[in-house]
Design an enzyme around this catalytic site. Structure first.
Site, PDB file in Angstrom:
ATOM      1  N   LYS A  43       8.020  -1.968  24.307  1.00  0.00           N
ATOM      2  CA  LYS A  43       6.819  -0.724  24.663  1.00  0.00           C
ATOM      3  C   LYS A  43       6.867  -1.048  22.702  1.00  0.00           C
ATOM      4  O   LYS A  43       7.423  -0.764  22.243  1.00  0.00           O
ATOM      5  CB  LYS A  43       6.871   0.298  25.367  1.00  0.00           C
ATOM      6  CG  LYS A  43       8.043   1.364  25.055  1.00  0.00           C
ATOM      7  CD  LYS A  43       8.647   2.401  26.012  1.00  0.00           C
ATOM      8  CE  LYS A  43      10.984   3.040  24.717  1.00  0.00           C
ATOM      9  NZ  LYS A  43      11.010   3.177  26.190  1.00  0.00           N
ATOM     10  N   TYR A 272       1.791  17.130  -5.945  1.00  0.00           N
ATOM     11  CA  TYR A 272       1.459  18.402  -5.099  1.00  0.00           C
ATOM     12  C   TYR A 272       2.440  19.549  -5.208  1.00  0.00           C
ATOM     13  O   TYR A 272       3.016  19.256  -4.921  1.00  0.00           O
ATOM     14  CB  TYR A 272       0.867  18.353  -4.272  1.00  0.00           C
ATOM     15  CG  TYR A 272      -0.521  17.114  -3.953  1.00  0.00           C
ATOM     16  CD1 TYR A 272      -1.480  17.779  -4.157  1.00  0.00           C
ATOM     17  CD2 TYR A 272      -0.092  15.803  -3.102  1.00  0.00           C
ATOM     18  CE1 TYR A 272      -2.868  16.869  -4.027  1.00  0.00           C
ATOM     19  CE2 TYR A 272      -1.914  15.361  -3.013  1.00  0.00           C
ATOM     20  CZ  TYR A 272      -2.565  15.415  -3.885  1.00  0.00           C
ATOM     21  OH  TYR A 272      -4.040  14.410  -3.874  1.00  0.00           O
TER      22      TYR A 272
HETATM   23  C1  LIG Z   1      12.546   2.714  25.833  1.00  0.00           C
HETATM   24  C2  LIG Z   1      13.360   3.227  27.715  1.00  0.00           C
HETATM   25  C3  LIG Z   1      14.785   2.192  27.473  1.00  0.00           C
HETATM   26  C4  LIG Z   1      15.599   1.445  26.531  1.00  0.00           C
HETATM   27  O1  LIG Z   1      15.449   3.258  26.125  1.00  0.00           O
HETATM   28  P1  LIG Z   1      16.702   2.672  23.885  1.00  0.00           P
HETATM   29  O2  LIG Z   1      17.044   4.069  23.663  1.00  0.00           O
HETATM   30  O3  LIG Z   1      15.795   2.542  23.241  1.00  0.00           O
HETATM   31  O4  LIG Z   1      17.479   1.516  24.684  1.00  0.00           O
HETATM   32  C5  LIG Z   1      14.842   2.217  28.956  1.00  0.00           C
HETATM   33  N1  LIG Z   1      14.471   2.368  29.699  1.00  0.00           N
HETATM   34  C6  LIG Z   1      13.391   3.409  29.989  1.00  0.00           C
HETATM   35  C7  LIG Z   1      12.052   3.690  30.926  1.00  0.00           C
HETATM   36  C8  LIG Z   1      12.359   3.257  28.527  1.00  0.00           C
HETATM   37  O5  LIG Z   1      11.110   3.852  28.715  1.00  0.00           O
END
Ligand SMILES: *Cc1c(COP(=O)(O)O)cnc(C)c1O
Length: 390
Positions: A43, A272
């Protein structure tokens, strides 16, 4: 460097080492054990690393399960030729229901409306669809409450064409040094799974990077890994220091170059608001990086960058597309000098954990900000050559 494109390039480059991604997958798969599949969380454009490229790298290392936030991302992955299971975590809109069937995507379900829509589509297309139920076992976020599960199980037959393949949940503090709250929550999850898993057919998964690394008792039937695949520990530098096994390899670097060098007298205000005023004569390197590139304004007067293998402090406010580094103690810097914002130069390294500390956040956010706001170049470090640009 050999580029596949001849179009002009940004001075700011995100470099993704795909061999680091592959190696991290192999290290983590070995660590959790070959019998527990690792799902790669891709994602947010693979936490800034480029969803398609990252998924291909993980595939090469043996990954057959991926997860994205929204259904469009799943479609893009399939169109890019990614095979295996693709989870869609955040639901879908009514008119998108057919995409699960057409692109063989796996929906994560957290309400009855989704079950209804998928069942209608399954029946009218004479297809079946396997879903995973999201249960909220303490995260206080997405999912059915565990108490709702018996009712859901009893009502599943009202949704022909839909089969329950898995139950999933998510830990809110698996990155903490104490695993007690995580173990406690895991017990709730196991109870919830037992309610819905009378035939033992349902796949139960809850562990993220923190749980897989620090509380391996909770790995269940599968682990869903994000940050660790990208080379970082969920709790940052302390986690890395504690880690006894093979070290994960950060896959992302961020480089730029100096566009102007100038020397200003004592008492000169920089950028700035003149939040920095030089005490002495100061040599300044102007860099074409600013908050529009994910180098947030919160880094003003805080961050450091690497120039000629040495650390240089960012002085004054970070602007939209510019910032200034103090190079008084670094001789011989000219316009065009390579600068490392994230990564290594000589013997020095700046990690996303360090930048996160300066920003008051976590490495996850730094990787997303940098990776998703700059041109990405993909290298395979074994050959040290640019293989593709996106
Ligand atoms: C993003 C996510 C993970 C992974 O988490 P990390 O801490 O990056 O390993 C696992 N499960 C779900 C549902 C997530 O959204």
């Amino acid at each position: 460097m050999i580029h596949s494109h001849s179009s002009p390039e940004s001075l700011n480059k995100i470099i993704i080492d795909t061999s680091a991604l592959e190696t991290n997958f192999r290290i983590l798969q070995q660590r959790v054990g070959q019998d527990i599949p690792v799902m790669a969380m891709v994602k947010a454009d693979a936490y800034g690393h480029g969803m398609i490229q990252a998924a291909r790298s993980f595939s090469r290392a043996g990954c057959t399960r991926f997860a994205v936030a929204e259904i469009q991302e799943g479609v893009v992955l399939r169109q890019a030729g990614i095979v295996g299971q693709i989870f869609v975590l955040l639901g879908f809109q009514d008119i998108e229901t057919h995409l699960f069937f057409n692109y063989d995507l796996t929906p994560v379900i957290f309400d009855y409306q989704a079950l209804r829509l998928l069942s209608q589509a399954a029946v009218s297309n004479k297809r079946k669809i396997a879903v995973h139920l999201k249960v909220d076992c303490g995260m206080g976020r997405l999912g059915f409450m565990p108490a709702e599960l018996p009712t859901i199980m009893a009502r599943l037959e009202d949704f022909p064409g839909v089969t329950l393949a898995g139950i999933m949940s998510h830990f809110p503090m698996a990155d903490a040094p104490s695993s007690l709250p995580t173990l406690e929550m895991y017990r709730h999850f196991q109870t919830a799974c037992a309610t819905s898993n009378q035939q033992g057919l349902v796949f139960c998964h809850i562990a993220n990077s923190g749980a897989a690394l620090y509380c391996p008792e909770t790995c269940g039937d599968m682990v869903r890994l994000g940050i660790s695949l990208y080379g970082y520990y969920p709790d940052g530098a302390p986690g890395k220091a504690r880690n006894k096994g093979e070290k994960l390899i950060p896959a992302m670097s961020f480089t730029t170059q100096v566009i102007q060098v100038k020397t200003v007298p004592a008492g000169t205000g920089v950028s700035y608001g003149h939040t920095f005023i030089s005490d002495n004569e100061t040599k300044i390197a102007v860099l074409p990086v600013g908050y529009a590139d994910g180098f947030l304004r919160a880094l003003s007067n805080k961050a450091q960058v690497l120039i000629k293998g040495q650390r240089a402090r960012i002085i004054g406010r970070v602007c939209m597309n510019l910032c200034m580094a103090d190079i008084t103690d670094i001789p011989g810097v000219e316009p065009g000098e390579p600068v490392v914002i994230l990564g290594s130069q000589g013997v020095e390294t700046i990690t996303a954990d360090e930048i996160a500390d300066w920003m008051g956040t976590i490495s996850y956010e730094v990787l997303c900000l940098f990776g998703n706001n700059n041109e990405r170049h993909f290298i395979k470090s074994e050959y040290c050559k640019i293989i593709e640009r996106k």
